[in-house]
Design a protein around this motif. Structure first.
Motif, PDB file in Angstrom:
ATOM      1  N   ASP A 221      33.886  33.593  28.143  1.00 35.13           N
ATOM      2  CA  ASP A 221      33.985  34.705  29.104  1.00 35.13           C
ATOM      3  C   ASP A 221      35.172  34.564  30.056  1.00 35.13           C
ATOM      4  OD1 ASP A 221      31.579  35.765  28.131  1.00 35.13           O
ATOM      5  OD2 ASP A 221      30.428  34.356  29.377  1.00 35.13           O
ATOM      6  N   ALA A 222      35.967  33.500  29.879  1.00 36.53           N
ATOM      7  CA  ALA A 222      36.973  33.146  30.898  1.00 36.53           C
ATOM      8  C   ALA A 222      37.997  34.268  31.147  1.00 36.53           C
ATOM      9  CB  ALA A 222      37.685  31.861  30.495  1.00 36.53           C
ATOM     10  N   ALA A 223      38.469  34.929  30.080  1.00 37.45           N
ATOM     11  CA  ALA A 223      39.516  35.947  30.273  1.00 37.45           C
ATOM     12  C   ALA A 223      38.990  37.075  31.165  1.00 37.45           C
ATOM     13  CB  ALA A 223      39.998  36.490  28.930  1.00 37.45           C
ATOM     14  N   LYS A 224      37.742  37.518  30.900  1.00 43.70           N
ATOM     15  CA  LYS A 224      37.138  38.594  31.717  1.00 43.70           C
ATOM     16  C   LYS A 224      36.936  38.128  33.150  1.00 43.70           C
ATOM     17  CE  LYS A 224      34.552  41.574  28.646  1.00 43.70           C
ATOM     18  NZ  LYS A 224      33.434  41.474  27.753  1.00 43.70           N
ATOM     19  N   THR A 225      36.446  36.892  33.301  1.00 38.66           N
ATOM     20  CA  THR A 225      36.200  36.370  34.655  1.00 38.66           C
ATOM     21  C   THR A 225      37.507  36.337  35.439  1.00 38.66           C
ATOM     22  OG1 THR A 225      34.533  34.962  33.642  1.00 38.66           O
ATOM     23  CG2 THR A 225      35.109  34.466  35.924  1.00 38.66           C
ATOM     24  N   ILE A 226      38.568  35.864  34.798  1.00 41.19           N
ATOM     25  CA  ILE A 226      39.871  35.784  35.479  1.00 41.19           C
ATOM     26  C   ILE A 226      40.342  37.186  35.879  1.00 41.19           C
ATOM     27  CG2 ILE A 226      42.330  35.363  35.050  1.00 41.19           C
ATOM     28  CD1 ILE A 226      41.492  32.877  33.492  1.00 41.19           C
ATOM     29  N   ALA A 227      40.240  38.143  34.939  1.00 37.21           N
ATOM     30  CA  ALA A 227      40.690  39.518  35.247  1.00 37.21           C
ATOM     31  C   ALA A 227      39.947  40.043  36.469  1.00 37.21           C
ATOM     32  CB  ALA A 227      40.470  40.421  34.038  1.00 37.21           C
ATOM     33  N   GLY A 228      38.625  39.819  36.500  1.00 35.74           N
ATOM     34  CA  GLY A 228      37.811  40.294  37.629  1.00 35.74           C
ATOM     35  C   GLY A 228      38.218  39.629  38.935  1.00 35.74           C
ATOM     36  N   GLU A 229      38.431  38.317  38.884  1.00 41.08           N
ATOM     37  CA  GLU A 229      38.747  37.589  40.134  1.00 41.08           C
ATOM     38  C   GLU A 229      40.144  37.946  40.639  1.00 41.08           C
ATOM     39  OE1 GLU A 229      37.629  33.602  40.757  1.00 41.08           O
ATOM     40  OE2 GLU A 229      35.837  33.734  39.516  1.00 41.08           O
ATOM     41  N   ILE A 230      41.103  38.121  39.711  1.00 40.96           N
ATOM     42  CA  ILE A 230      42.463  38.504  40.146  1.00 40.96           C
ATOM     43  C   ILE A 230      42.423  39.902  40.779  1.00 40.96           C
ATOM     44  CG2 ILE A 230      44.806  39.093  39.392  1.00 40.96           C
ATOM     45  CD1 ILE A 230      44.660  36.855  37.359  1.00 40.96           C
ATOM     46  N   ALA A 231      41.700  40.823  40.120  1.00 37.98           N
ATOM     47  CA  ALA A 231      41.607  42.192  40.655  1.00 37.98           C
ATOM     48  C   ALA A 231      40.973  42.161  42.048  1.00 37.98           C
ATOM     49  CB  ALA A 231      40.804  43.074  39.710  1.00 37.98           C
ATOM     50  N   ALA A 232      39.937  41.340  42.211  1.00 36.55           N
ATOM     51  CA  ALA A 232      39.255  41.260  43.513  1.00 36.55           C
ATOM     52  C   ALA A 232      40.194  40.750  44.604  1.00 36.55           C
ATOM     53  CB  ALA A 232      38.029  40.357  43.405  1.00 36.55           C
ATOM     54  N   LEU A 233      41.199  39.986  44.192  1.00 36.79           N
ATOM     55  CA  LEU A 233      42.169  39.466  45.172  1.00 36.79           C
ATOM     56  C   LEU A 233      43.386  40.391  45.297  1.00 36.79           C
ATOM     57  CD1 LEU A 233      41.992  35.673  44.211  1.00 36.79           C
ATOM     58  CD2 LEU A 233      41.206  36.707  46.344  1.00 36.79           C
ATOM     59  N   GLY A 234      43.316  41.543  44.623  1.00 36.88           N
ATOM     60  CA  GLY A 234      44.389  42.533  44.735  1.00 36.88           C
ATOM     61  C   GLY A 234      45.620  42.189  43.912  1.00 36.88           C
ATOM     62  N   GLY A 235      45.461  41.299  42.923  1.00 37.93           N
ATOM     63  CA  GLY A 235      46.616  40.885  42.129  1.00 37.93           C
ATOM     64  C   GLY A 235      46.742  41.647  40.814  1.00 37.93           C
ATOM     65  N   LYS A 236      47.845  41.373  40.103  1.00 37.52           N
ATOM     66  CA  LYS A 236      48.083  41.983  38.789  1.00 37.52           C
ATOM     67  C   LYS A 236      47.931  40.909  37.725  1.00 37.52           C
ATOM     68  CE  LYS A 236      51.063  45.811  39.986  1.00 37.52           C
ATOM     69  NZ  LYS A 236      52.367  45.950  40.584  1.00 37.52           N
ATOM     70  N   ALA A 237      47.704  41.318  36.479  1.00 40.06           N
ATOM     71  CA  ALA A 237      47.479  40.371  35.375  1.00 40.06           C
ATOM     72  C   ALA A 237      48.653  39.393  35.265  1.00 40.06           C
ATOM     73  CB  ALA A 237      47.318  41.133  34.074  1.00 40.06           C
ATOM     74  N   PRO A 238      48.382  38.148  34.883  1.00 40.62           N
ATOM     75  CA  PRO A 238      49.439  37.127  34.825  1.00 40.62           C
ATOM     76  C   PRO A 238      50.599  37.509  33.897  1.00 40.62           C
ATOM     77  CG  PRO A 238      47.280  36.122  34.645  1.00 40.62           C
ATOM     78  CD  PRO A 238      47.062  37.599  34.582  1.00 40.62           C
ATOM     79  N   ARG A 239      51.788  37.092  34.303  1.00 42.56           N
ATOM     80  CA  ARG A 239      52.990  37.319  33.476  1.00 42.56           C
ATOM     81  C   ARG A 239      53.300  36.107  32.625  1.00 42.56           C
ATOM     82  NH1 ARG A 239      57.733  38.352  37.077  1.00 42.56           N
ATOM     83  NH2 ARG A 239      58.611  39.237  35.184  1.00 42.56           N
ATOM     84  N   LEU A 240      52.723  34.943  33.016  1.00 44.57           N
ATOM     85  CA  LEU A 240      53.030  33.680  32.330  1.00 44.57           C
ATOM     86  C   LEU A 240      51.723  32.942  32.065  1.00 44.57           C
ATOM     87  CD1 LEU A 240      55.157  31.453  31.502  1.00 44.57           C
ATOM     88  CD2 LEU A 240      55.016  30.640  33.869  1.00 44.57           C
TER      89      LEU A 240
END
Ligand SMILES: NC(=O)c1ccc[n+]([C@@H]2O[C@H](COP(=O)([O-])OP(=O)(O)OC[C@H]3O[C@@H](n4cnc5c(N)ncnc54)[C@H](OP(=O)(O)O)[C@@H]3O)[C@@H](O)[C@H]2O)c1
Length: 357
Positions: A221-240
């Motif tokens: 589930d890690a990819a979904k969890t990361i997407a959710g946590e980044i969005a919650a912090l107002g960030g955009k998906a990783p570039r690297l």
């Protein structure tokens, strides 16, 4: 661990620098055939050649144990040594004496132990012209680890994607030495990090204290969890994305990347092939790259290599970068040290102390 010295507590009588004496009968950790370290390594007396014109005698201060050392001993690394070989790639020593005509180093200087001669040795006679002086004001443990993992982290951050402050990256094995360097160097640049580890319980708090923004279990589930946590912090998906594991974990990293993301592989801790999810690969236009510090250092202009090391020394000196030490063993206890280096749950690198420590 019984023979380990705590990194903060060197044994009484340990010199803190100065001109070391050369052991009368120096030894080295050698192998005469490739194979498992525990089967092929021997602590053997070595003959030191006479000090010639242009030479320097070095005495080992501190060396490091890396996964790549074991790969080299096993015959699986990208560059192998002629046998019999002295093991070990990274460490620092002190100059004990110099031959005629040497002016770039002097007795007492701390230098990087020359990698190709093998570093897990008590002493070495080497051409002085090849030696690099290393700042003596850094703790020996940090200086010994300055040449492979920290510059790898630095180059991973700067060679593939032009990251700006506020950009995100994602990495696996975030609690590895390279991973912890990435977290600290990214933080110093305002770059935010999403970090995958096998145990959040064990590593989460420490990595956050180093500057990690997100620490997530490396599971399905890690990819979904990361997407959710980044969005919650107002960030955009990783570039690297930085991959040193392979297999399923590399798939997770690809899924966590944003449009036109770049995944750089620099290690393969599981031994699994790098796998990638076809849909994301195509629709997000993902690029896969490889990085090998060894090749970079051998093919880059010396000034670029020196500049990378200078950046690392500056970070180590101002405290914005610290490489964790799990334990320190005397060189002769290399068998216990290697067992510790391979043990699950270690907290940093395992080091080997030589006679100049
Ligand atoms: N390409 C280059 O130039 C370059 C340069 C430096 C390092 N490297 C590579 O980078 C990697 C990290 O090196 P390092 O010295 O930083 O390592 P390290 O500090 O020894 O840490 C090893 C890491 O690998 C994880 N790991 C070990 N076995 C694993 C497995 N079977 N599955 C998942 N995770 C596993 C460990 O996690 P646990 O704590 O959960 O065990 C830990 O996070 C290595 O592959 C090394 O060869 C490459």
């Amino acid at each position: 661990m019984s023979n380990a010295l705590h990194p903060e507590n060197p044994p009484a009588g340990t010199a803190t620098g100065g001109v070391p004496s050369v052991p009368a009968h120096p030894s080295a950790v050698r192998y005469h055939a490739v194979g498992k370290a525990e089967e092929v390594l021997r602590f053997e007396e070595i003959a030191l050649p006479a000090l010639g014109e242009g030479d320097a005698v070095l005495v080992l201060e501190t060396a490091v144990i890396h996964p790549s050392d074991l790969g080299m001993i096993a015959g699986t690394y990208g560059r192998l040594r002629e046998l019999p070989a002295v093991a070990g790639r990274e460490g620092v020593g002190r100059v004990a004496a110099v031959g005629a005509g040497v002016s770039n180093v002097k007795p007492g200087d701390r230098v990087r132990m020359p990698e190709d001669a093998g570093v897990w040795r008590e002493a070495l006679v080497a051409p002085a012209a090849d030696l690099r002086v290393v700042p003596a004001d850094l703790p020996a443990t940090q200086a010994a680890m300055a040449f492979i993992n920290p510059p790898t982290a630095l180059l991973l951050l700067q060679e593939f994607v032009a990251l700006r402050a506020g950009d995100w990256l994602v990495q696996n094995a975030a609690n590895s030495a390279v991973g912890e360097c990435v977290i600290q160097l990214a933080k110093a640049r305002g770059v935010r990090t999403a970090n995958l580890v096998r145990s959040v319980e064990k590593h989460g708090a420490r990595l956050k204290a180093l500057g990690a923004d997100i620490v997530v279990a490396d599971d399905k589930d890690a990819a979904k969890t990361i997407a959710g946590e980044i969005a919650a912090l107002g960030g955009k998906a990783p570039r690297l994305a930085l991959n040193s594991i392979g297999g399923m974990s590399a798939i997770t990293l690809t899924r966590a990347l944003g449009q036109d993301g770049v995944l750089v592989t620099f290690g393969g801790m599981t031994g699994d092939a790098i796998r990638f999810p076809t849909r994301e690969f195509i629709f997000k236009n993902i690029t896969y790259r490889g990085f090998w510090m060894d090749r970079w250092a051998r093919t880059s202009p010396p000034a670029a290599v020196d500049a990378a090391f200078a950046q690392i020394y500056a970070h180590l000196r101002d405290g914005s970068l610290t490489v964790a030490v799990d334990s320190v063993f005397p060189l002769a206890k290399f068998t216990e040290a290697i067992a510790r280096a391979g043990a699950y749950g270690r907290d940093g690198k395992v080091l080997l102390n030589g006679p100049a420590a």
